[in-house]
Design an enzyme around this catalytic site. Structure first.
Site, PDB file in Angstrom:
ATOM      1  N   SER A 164     -67.405 -10.866  33.576  1.00 34.00           N
ATOM      2  CA  SER A 164     -68.557 -11.159  34.444  1.00 34.00           C
ATOM      3  C   SER A 164     -68.218 -12.083  35.618  1.00 34.00           C
ATOM      4  O   SER A 164     -69.046 -12.898  36.024  1.00 34.00           O
ATOM      5  CB  SER A 164     -69.719 -11.727  33.620  1.00 34.00           C
ATOM      6  OG  SER A 164     -70.116 -10.807  32.626  1.00 34.00           O
ATOM      7  N   GLU A 217     -61.848  -2.966  25.462  1.00 35.39           N
ATOM      8  CA  GLU A 217     -62.585  -1.720  25.231  1.00 35.39           C
ATOM      9  C   GLU A 217     -61.669  -0.663  24.615  1.00 35.39           C
ATOM     10  O   GLU A 217     -62.097   0.155  23.804  1.00 35.39           O
ATOM     11  CB  GLU A 217     -63.216  -1.226  26.552  1.00 35.39           C
ATOM     12  CG  GLU A 217     -64.410  -2.095  26.944  1.00 35.39           C
ATOM     13  CD  GLU A 217     -64.688  -2.164  28.434  1.00 35.39           C
ATOM     14  OE1 GLU A 217     -64.112  -1.382  29.217  1.00 35.39           O
ATOM     15  OE2 GLU A 217     -65.489  -3.049  28.828  1.00 35.39           O
ATOM     16  N   LYS A 220     -63.138   0.865  35.468  1.00 35.27           N
ATOM     17  CA  LYS A 220     -63.491   1.481  34.175  1.00 35.27           C
ATOM     18  C   LYS A 220     -63.824   2.972  34.391  1.00 35.27           C
ATOM     19  O   LYS A 220     -63.236   3.596  35.270  1.00 35.27           O
ATOM     20  CB  LYS A 220     -64.628   0.707  33.511  1.00 35.27           C
ATOM     21  CG  LYS A 220     -64.299  -0.793  33.416  1.00 35.27           C
ATOM     22  CD  LYS A 220     -65.192  -1.563  32.500  1.00 35.27           C
ATOM     23  CE  LYS A 220     -64.763  -3.017  32.492  1.00 35.27           C
ATOM     24  NZ  LYS A 220     -65.507  -3.835  31.553  1.00 35.27           N
ATOM     25  N   HIS A 273     -56.812  -3.406  27.127  1.00 36.62           N
ATOM     26  CA  HIS A 273     -58.163  -3.907  27.399  1.00 36.62           C
ATOM     27  C   HIS A 273     -58.974  -3.890  26.100  1.00 36.62           C
ATOM     28  O   HIS A 273     -58.800  -3.001  25.263  1.00 36.62           O
ATOM     29  CB  HIS A 273     -58.828  -3.020  28.458  1.00 36.62           C
ATOM     30  CG  HIS A 273     -60.105  -3.593  28.980  1.00 36.62           C
ATOM     31  ND1 HIS A 273     -61.284  -3.532  28.280  1.00 36.62           N
ATOM     32  CD2 HIS A 273     -60.371  -4.286  30.115  1.00 36.62           C
ATOM     33  CE1 HIS A 273     -62.228  -4.158  28.968  1.00 36.62           C
ATOM     34  NE2 HIS A 273     -61.704  -4.624  30.090  1.00 36.62           N
ATOM     35  N   ASN A 325     -61.271  -3.585  38.109  1.00 36.40           N
ATOM     36  CA  ASN A 325     -61.181  -2.615  37.021  1.00 36.40           C
ATOM     37  C   ASN A 325     -62.435  -1.745  37.085  1.00 36.40           C
ATOM     38  O   ASN A 325     -63.505  -2.169  36.680  1.00 36.40           O
ATOM     39  CB  ASN A 325     -61.086  -3.359  35.679  1.00 36.40           C
ATOM     40  CG  ASN A 325     -61.130  -2.414  34.486  1.00 36.40           C
ATOM     41  OD1 ASN A 325     -61.018  -1.205  34.649  1.00 36.40           O
ATOM     42  ND2 ASN A 325     -61.283  -2.987  33.295  1.00 36.40           N
ATOM     43  N   GLU A 365     -59.652 -12.295  28.712  1.00 37.46           N
ATOM     44  CA  GLU A 365     -60.994 -11.722  28.831  1.00 37.46           C
ATOM     45  C   GLU A 365     -61.749 -11.933  27.518  1.00 37.46           C
ATOM     46  O   GLU A 365     -61.634 -11.116  26.590  1.00 37.46           O
ATOM     47  CB  GLU A 365     -60.909 -10.218  29.116  1.00 37.46           C
ATOM     48  CG  GLU A 365     -60.201  -9.890  30.412  1.00 37.46           C
ATOM     49  CD  GLU A 365     -60.684  -8.560  30.982  1.00 37.46           C
ATOM     50  OE1 GLU A 365     -61.111  -8.563  32.138  1.00 37.46           O
ATOM     51  OE2 GLU A 365     -60.654  -7.542  30.264  1.00 37.46           O
ATOM     52  N   GLY A 392     -68.992  -7.665  30.750  1.00 35.64           N
ATOM     53  CA  GLY A 392     -70.136  -6.800  31.024  1.00 35.64           C
ATOM     54  C   GLY A 392     -71.454  -7.347  30.500  1.00 35.64           C
ATOM     55  O   GLY A 392     -72.449  -6.645  30.446  1.00 35.64           O
TER      56      GLY A 392
HETATM   57  P1  PGA Z   1     -66.869  -7.291  33.845  1.00 40.43           P
HETATM   58  O1  PGA Z   1     -65.550  -6.592  33.245  1.00 40.43           O
HETATM   59  O2  PGA Z   1     -66.436  -8.023  35.093  1.00 40.43           O
HETATM   60  O3  PGA Z   1     -67.811  -6.172  34.133  1.00 40.43           O
HETATM   61  O4  PGA Z   1     -67.354  -8.234  32.805  1.00 40.43           O
HETATM   62  C1  PGA Z   1     -64.309  -7.220  33.252  1.00 40.43           C
HETATM   63  C2  PGA Z   1     -63.296  -6.376  32.516  1.00 40.43           C
HETATM   64  O5  PGA Z   1     -63.639  -5.837  31.460  1.00 40.43           O
HETATM   65  O6  PGA Z   1     -62.151  -6.220  32.964  1.00 40.43           O
END
Ligand code: PGA
Length: 255
Positions: free
Chosen positions: A214, A98, A11, A96, A9, A168, A174
């Site tokens: 992460s 976010e 982003k 997601h 992903n 998640e 993140g």
């Molecule tokens: P990250 O993001 O691996 O940077 O924690 C995962 C995601 O939000 O899909």
């Protein structure tokens, strides 16, 4: 046996030029992938074309990060399912955290997007997961159950086989903090039980449940080795060709 799915992903990173560079790096490390591992990158909309072009001859597929639930029309700034399918996407990330947190995505709009993805033969990667407060107050099982039930409303027994779930935990996205392999397995098992109750044992056993938050080369093996962890949705580490390839190598090693 379920395949493992390793999904990147990106982003809001990598316009077409940076995408080309990242894709070149990825192809040089990993253009062929074991048949029991599916690999996917989800660039921002403007770089999807570049990714499809670069990955045409490889085992790596392309997905999007969002889809609108209407077919077309006056929805400034939105992208439809037919546009994504026509652009060469096979998957799309839906709901997601976010998007839920910053862009007003609700369980209801997540469900509409899931339905629209399925209509266009785009496999939705449905994201669910609790906040730190919800985990601390021990409501995380209930939160995830409600998210799944809402996201899958009116998804039929045949459609569910094209759905991917991504667990998640928001506190691990993140942040550099990861769910422990035990925490991940425990929640993934819970999710599979919910799917069994909704769609029966056979379907639940066939559905991919990804872990996201992460994931990186250093922790991928322990996470992917869990019985009910069927892959990863990878943010930060997917922006580095070497790290992402390493996670793919680990997955290949485990299947
Ligand atoms: P990250 O993001 O691996 O940077 O924690 C995962 C995601 O939000 O899909």
């Amino acid at each position: 046996m379920r395949k493992l799915l390793i999904a990147g992903n990106w982003k809001m990173n990598c316009g077409p030029y940076d995408a080309a560079e990242l894709l070149e790096g990825l192809i040089s490390q990993k253009s062929e992938v074991d048949e029991n591992v599916d690999v996917l990158v989800c660039p921002p909309f403007v770089s999807i074309g570049m990714a499809v072009k670069y990955l045409y001859d490889t085992d790596i597929q392309v997905g999007a990060q969002n889809i609108h639930f209407e077919e077309n029309g006056a929805y400034t700034g939105e992208i439809s399912g037919s546009m994504l399918a026509e652009s060469g996407c096979n998957y799309v990330i839906v709901g997601h955290s976010e998007r839920r947190q910053y862009f007003g995505e609700t369980d209801e709009t997540v469900n509409k997007r899931v339905k629209k993805s399925l209509e266009h033969k785009l496999a939705p990667i449905v994201c669910v997961g609790e906040s730190l407060d919800q985990r601390k107050s021990d409501t995380h099982h209930e939160v995830v159950e409600n998210q799944i039930k809402a996201a899958l409303e009116h998804v039929s027994n045949s459609e569910i086989l094209d759905v991917v779930i991504a667990y998640e935990p928001i506190w691990a996205i993140g942040t550099g903090e990861t769910a422990s392999p035990e925490q991940a397995q425990e929640m993934h098992k819970h999710i599979r039980n919910i799917l069994t109750n909704l769609y029966g044992d056979e379907a639940a056993e066939a559905i991919n449940i990804l872990y996201g938050g992460s994931m990186k080369p250093a922790n991928a093996r322990d996470l992917l080795d869990q019985k009910d962890v069927d892959g990863g949705l990878i943010g930060g580490a997917s922006l580095d060709a070497e790290s992402f390839s390493e996670i793919i190598n680990i997955a290949e090693d485990l299947v």
